[in-house]
Design an enzyme around this catalytic site. Structure first.
Site, PDB file in Angstrom:
ATOM      1  N   GLU A  45       1.775  57.210  27.183  1.00  0.00           N
ATOM      2  CA  GLU A  45       1.857  56.690  26.054  1.00  0.00           C
ATOM      3  C   GLU A  45       0.997  55.036  26.245  1.00  0.00           C
ATOM      4  OE1 GLU A  45       2.678  54.320  21.534  1.00  0.00           O
ATOM      5  OE2 GLU A  45       3.553  56.512  21.842  1.00  0.00           O
ATOM      6  N   ASP A  56       4.034  45.386  16.731  1.00  0.00           N
ATOM      7  CA  ASP A  56       4.532  45.339  17.537  1.00  0.00           C
ATOM      8  C   ASP A  56       5.719  44.221  17.392  1.00  0.00           C
ATOM      9  OD1 ASP A  56       3.603  47.599  19.250  1.00  0.00           O
ATOM     10  OD2 ASP A  56       2.340  46.104  19.675  1.00  0.00           O
TER      11      ASP A  56
END
Length: 268
Positions: A45, A56
């Site tokens: 990824e 995040d």
């Protein structure tokens, strides 16, 4: 047949590392991808750095900041993956926020992703019920859509996400942002996994909080794969040699996949 489908058809448990391109230093991305391939990664990824990464945690936020300073953009990511594709068939998944895709142009983004060897896409801030345009273009060009299932997802939503995900869905192990955690699993996690398993028609992987071999094994008990991101990114902090980045990534992913590395050697 999509490269993702070929991997899933093997029926093996998957390990999927996440990297931020051009972190920690310029020109480190291609060597890192190669090292991750040799370490046994089933898919890889790649995050698309963004100035406001809402899903995040601080580790990946910091890596995105460094990557942007190092001049990363979509065109550079496409070029790197295209170069990787000259030798390797490991599936590559992009994870990025919808604004980046919208600014590039949805159709153009999807077509150029596939043209350059990208296999799948995760867009954490695009709800599945608002993704029809992206899904239509992805079906046209052959890009796999991977949608997120959260612990708060209802039974009906789990079914919807499973049906809309092309080859597999991505379960977020905890409510919150990305980041390595000391503890992984527990009753809440297992109840969540049980609900997903009962209501999914497609395979699914688990991410967020995985940082140790024991975490990977716990994820594999329930899911088809484990995603490790922040823990790998953190190991690359303050490394200023490309060869060292590759060595660290190789040894860490090899250990997560197979247990302790008995023999350390550079093969890429």
């Amino acid at each position: 047949m999509n490269r993702i489908e070929k991997v899933l058809n093997k029926g093996e448990k998957l390990l999927i590392p996440y990297i931020t391109p051009e972190f920690p230093i310029k020109n480190s991305t291609l060597p890192l991808l190669e090292a991750l391939h040799y370490a046994g990664s089933d898919m890889i990824e790649i995050g698309i750095p963004f100035s406001d990464p809402i899903a995040d945690g601080p580790t990946i936020q910091h890596s995105s900041y460094i990557a942007l300073k190092n001049g990363v953009n979509l065109r550079k990511i496409f070029n790197i993956v295209s170069e990787f594709r000259k030798k390797f068939s490991t599936p590559i998944i992009l994870m990025g926020y919808f604004n980046s895709i919208l600014n590039f142009g949805i159709s153009k983004f999807v077509s150029e992703s596939v043209e350059n060897g990208i296999d799948g896409l995760i867009v954490p801030d695009l709800p599945v019920d608002e993704a029809d345009e992206l899904i239509n273009f992805s079906q046209k060009y052959g890009l796999s859509n991977i949608f997120l299932v959260a612990p708060t997802s209802t039974t009906e939503r789990i079914k919807l996400i499973s049906s809309k995900s092309t080859h597999f869905a991505y379960c977020v192990s905890v409510t919150g942002v990305t980041g390595e955690r000391e503890n992984f699993g527990g009753d809440e996690f297992e109840n969540f996994m049980r609900r997903v398993k009962e209501n999914s028609t497609k395979p699914f992987v688990v991410g967020f909080g995985i940082s140790k071999r024991e975490h990977v094994l716990k994820a594999w008990e329930w899911a088809d794969g484990a995603v490790v991101g922040s823990a790998l990114i953190k190991k690359l902090f303050n490394i200023d040699e490309i060869s060292k980045c590759s060595e660290i990534a190789y040894e860490f992913i090899k250990e997560l996949k197979n247990g302790l590395v008995q023999e350390k050697k550079q093969i890429w």
